[in-house]
Design an enzyme around this catalytic site. Sequence first.
Site, short mmCIF file in Angstrom:
data_model
loop_
_atom_site.label_atom_id
_atom_site.label_comp_id
_atom_site.label_asym_id
_atom_site.label_seq_id
_atom_site.Cartn_x
_atom_site.Cartn_y
_atom_site.Cartn_z
N ASP A 253 39.57 36.25 43.75
CA ASP A 253 39.82 35.44 44.95
C ASP A 253 38.75 35.69 46.01
O ASP A 253 38.35 34.76 46.73
CB ASP A 253 41.20 35.73 45.53
CG ASP A 253 42.32 35.26 44.61
OD1 ASP A 253 42.09 34.32 43.83
OD2 ASP A 253 43.42 35.84 44.67
N GLY A 290 43.64 47.66 47.66
CA GLY A 290 44.40 46.54 48.20
C GLY A 290 43.73 45.22 47.89
O GLY A 290 42.64 45.18 47.29
#
Length: 306
Positions: A253, A290
């Site tokens: 992404d 993360g």
Amino acid sequence: EVVVVGSCMTDLVSLTTRLPKAGETIHGHKFFIGFGGKGANQCIQAARLGAKTLMICKVGKDSFGNDYIENFKRNGISTDFVGQTEDAATGAASIIVNSEGQNVIVIVAGANLLLDSEDLKRAANAICKAKVIICQLEITPAISLEALKMAYSNGVKTLFNPAPAHAELDPQFYTHSDIFCCNESEAEILTGIPVGSPEDAGKVGLVLLERGCKLVIVTLGAEGCVMISVDEPIPKHVPAGKVRAVDTTGAGDSFVGALAFFMACYPNLSMEEVIRKSNFIASVSVQASGTQSSYPYRKDLPQDLF
Ligand code: ADP
């Protein structure tokens, strides 16, 4: 401007030593909430690089939905077309990770699946005047396709990321994507070709060009990616730099968001340059833990990238 039509998910992550069995309750040692969803992730990365960004999505009228809207605002993303519904909860992913890093995940798409044609019509003006639009498959695929077609027919550059992969993809996704960007597993699901090398990725690229794509990018993790286009139907491997990867969640992404940023803000760059720079951005994201928390900001990057 970069417009993203896609998903928002709240990640509810519990860290445990082992995964629970059916019917069992166990104690974990850490819990955290993260912002995720492929559409939102891509929009956040494009915004942090400095693109003017607008998100078209749906969240619940609940605290996770409110928090997500705040998250977009903090990142400078326009939320004019972030809808809130009472008919479903904000999309959520319950994730349990054991000490070996194995996980079990339950995703409830919730409000994401209520983004509909009316929402797109309301945002039509924004879609049609965007430089680049990004769509994925974490919302109703027909809505994703409708957005892609609306943009494409108005001369907006369309960037499609077929994730999560569907084996039976509507063929119009191929013909309405200016850039078709998938990872190894999506490439295999779409074409049946297992991808373990740049050569395999090149074969996938040729198959997808035959299906009507104009430019295909297959990402290969640490190996970077392979690009191929109708103008130059010879696969080209664009390697990523060697880095010490800490957490590769959301790397794809970050890459897609970076592609959109460079395409929108530097229209004169060659696609190969755009991909090289996007590899660099995504390789920075794998060096922190993360998902969105690992996505770099423009101010923290070498300025010769811009
Ligand atoms: P996904 O997250 O969809 O599985 P990939 O793993 O293919 O996607 O990664 C997307 C991009 O992120 C790659 O093309 C590359 O630019 C970068 N990347 C991923 N893993 C690494 C790594 N270990 N080292 C350097 N770059 C990486």
